[in-house]
Structures are given as C-alpha cells and as structure tokens.
Write an enzyme that holds these catalytic residues in place. Structure first.
Site, PDB file in Angstrom:
ATOM      1  CB  THR A  29      -1.146  -9.074   0.118  1.00  0.00           C
ATOM      2  OG1 THR A  29      -1.112 -10.448   0.498  1.00  0.00           O
ATOM      3  CG2 THR A  29      -1.462  -8.235   1.355  1.00  0.00           C
ATOM      4  CG  ASP A  88       3.915  -0.994  -3.044  1.00  0.00           C
ATOM      5  OD1 ASP A  88       2.786  -0.686  -2.638  1.00  0.00           O
ATOM      6  OD2 ASP A  88       4.551  -1.959  -2.606  1.00  0.00           O
ATOM      7  CD  GLU A 107       2.748  -9.267  -1.692  1.00  0.00           C
ATOM      8  OE1 GLU A 107       1.630  -8.752  -1.573  1.00  0.00           O
ATOM      9  OE2 GLU A 107       3.798  -8.591  -1.751  1.00  0.00           O
TER      10      GLU A 107
END
Ligand code: 5RP
Length: 235
Positions: A29, A88, A107
């Site tokens: 995602t 991230d 995830e």
C-alpha cells in the site's frame, strides 16, 4: 511530475523485475508501490504476465481492479512468492517502519505469508536509526486513550491518536492508529516490537523486523538494489 514522484515511479517499476509468471504476489500500500501495481497491470495486458495478487488494503484492491491485476484471497493461497511494499523508513539492518498509510496490519500479515519481501523506496526513507518518522501502532478503539498512555510511558515520548478532522482515523480493520513521536532513537527495534505487542489494546506495531530481503532504492543518481545479506534473496 515532481522529482520525488519520479523517484517513487522508478523504484516502483524497477521492483517488478522480481515478478515472473506463475507467482502469487502480495501488493503493498502507498504512493510508491502504486507504480508497481500499475506496471504489473501493464505487463499482464501487454506481455502476458500470469500472476495473481493479494492486496494489503482496500485502496490497493481498488487500484489492482482498475489496472487489471487479478486478485485472490490470502486464505486461498498456501503461501505467497513475494510481497512488494513501501516503507516509511528502513535502517542498515533492513528493519522497517511502516504504517504511514494505516495499512500495517494487513501489510504485516501478507509479509508474514510471503517467501520474500521487496521494499520500494526513495532515498528519503534510508536512515541510520529508525524513529524520525512517528511509529504507527494500530490499537483498538475500546479504551484507546488508556492504550496510548501505556505506549507513551513505555516509549517515553509523545503518542498521538491519528486524526482526520475531528475524528480518529479508522483503519480497514475498524481500529485506530497511534503515532509515537520518539525521534531517531529506535536503535533496538526488535526488543521494542516485543514490548509494544505486550500491551493490551495494541493490535500490531509498524516495526517490520527481519522481514525485508531487498530494498529497491531510487536515488537521484539512479536506482540501486540493496540486498539483505541475511535475507532470502541473497546469493
Ligand atoms: C502504508 C505503508 C506504506 O507502505 C508506507 O507508508 C510508505 O508509503 P509511501 O510509499 O506512500 O511513502 O506502510 O501503511
């Protein structure tokens, strides 16, 4: 397209070289892996690539349907060959912070079921020590402020409930996201993951330790493939 967006696109497309016909592919995602999904759709349409995908969020499910990547339920698969996902942050041990897009639970489940994990990232995501990016933690709506207080006291930092206007952000699983603002101090993510998961009210934490095999990293100087020497895709 601005320069960061161009890097995301380069990483997302380059990672598709790990995908071949017959594979069951976890689809991550985010705004980087979006380009992977689009490229897989193109290869299916133009090159006869034969794969099935398992999406990690409703947003990715919608995108995959739009670009023509056939989807199956994870429960229909004994395993996945690979998952391609964003991050991230990642450190030199290939440990990750994920969950900026609030999809960390699905995830992590998909990554856990995959024989290999490829991360797509631009150079802003590479760090010495994890934590400048606030660590996302999925928590139950029930008594969420008490859970946040527990997290704050464990990590000795400010922990906020992620908001959308006046309301908490709700995940695809109906939960909330707590963001822990520790700064770049998470030098032992393995111990921290264990400690966070002991707190009642925590559903999952966005530390992905010992899961990532390769980072496809787009830099202004070009795309690099960083292979985890302890990973499943090292020679
Ligand atoms: C979503 C995630 C994303 O993979 C992560 O936030 C990176 O996203 P982007 O590629 O948009 O920066 O973990 O839960």
């Amino acid at each position: 397209m601005d320069r960061v967006e161009a890097l995301k696109q380069q990483a997302g497309i380059a990672a598709c070289k790990f995908v071949t016909s017959g594979m069951k592919v976890g689809l991550g995602t985010g705004s980087t892996v979006k380009y992977t999904v689009i490229e897989l759709g193109r290869r299916i349409a133009e090159e006869g690539l034969a794969i099935v995908g398992v999406p990690t969020s409703l947003a990715t499910e919608q995108l995959a349907n739009k670009v023509g990547v056939p989807l199956v339920e994870l429960s229909e698969c004994s395993h996945l060959d690979i998952v391609i996902d964003g991050a991230d942050e990642f450190d030199s041990n290939f440990n990750l912070i994920k969950g900026g897009g609030a999809a960390l639970v699905r995830e992590k489940i998909v990554a856990q079921e995959s024989h290999s994990m490829v991360v797509v990232a631009d150079e802003r995501k590479m760090v010495d020590v994890l934590g400048a990016f606030p660590l996302p933690i999925e928590i139950t709506p029930f008594s969420y402020q008490a859970t946040i207080n527990q997290l704050s006291s464990l990590m000795n930092c400010r922990v906020n409930c992620r908001m959308s206007g006046d309301n908490p952000v709700t995940t695809d699983n109906g939960n909330y996201i707590a963001d822990a603002h520790c700064g770049p101090t998470l030098s032992n993510p393995i111990e921290l993951e264990i400690a966070i998961l002991k707190i009642a009210g925590v559903v999952q934490v966005g530390l992905f330790n010992n899961m990532c095999d390769v980072v496809v990293l787009a830099k202004h100087s070009g795309v690099e493939v960083l292979t985890n020497p302890d990973g499943r895709l090292s020679d």
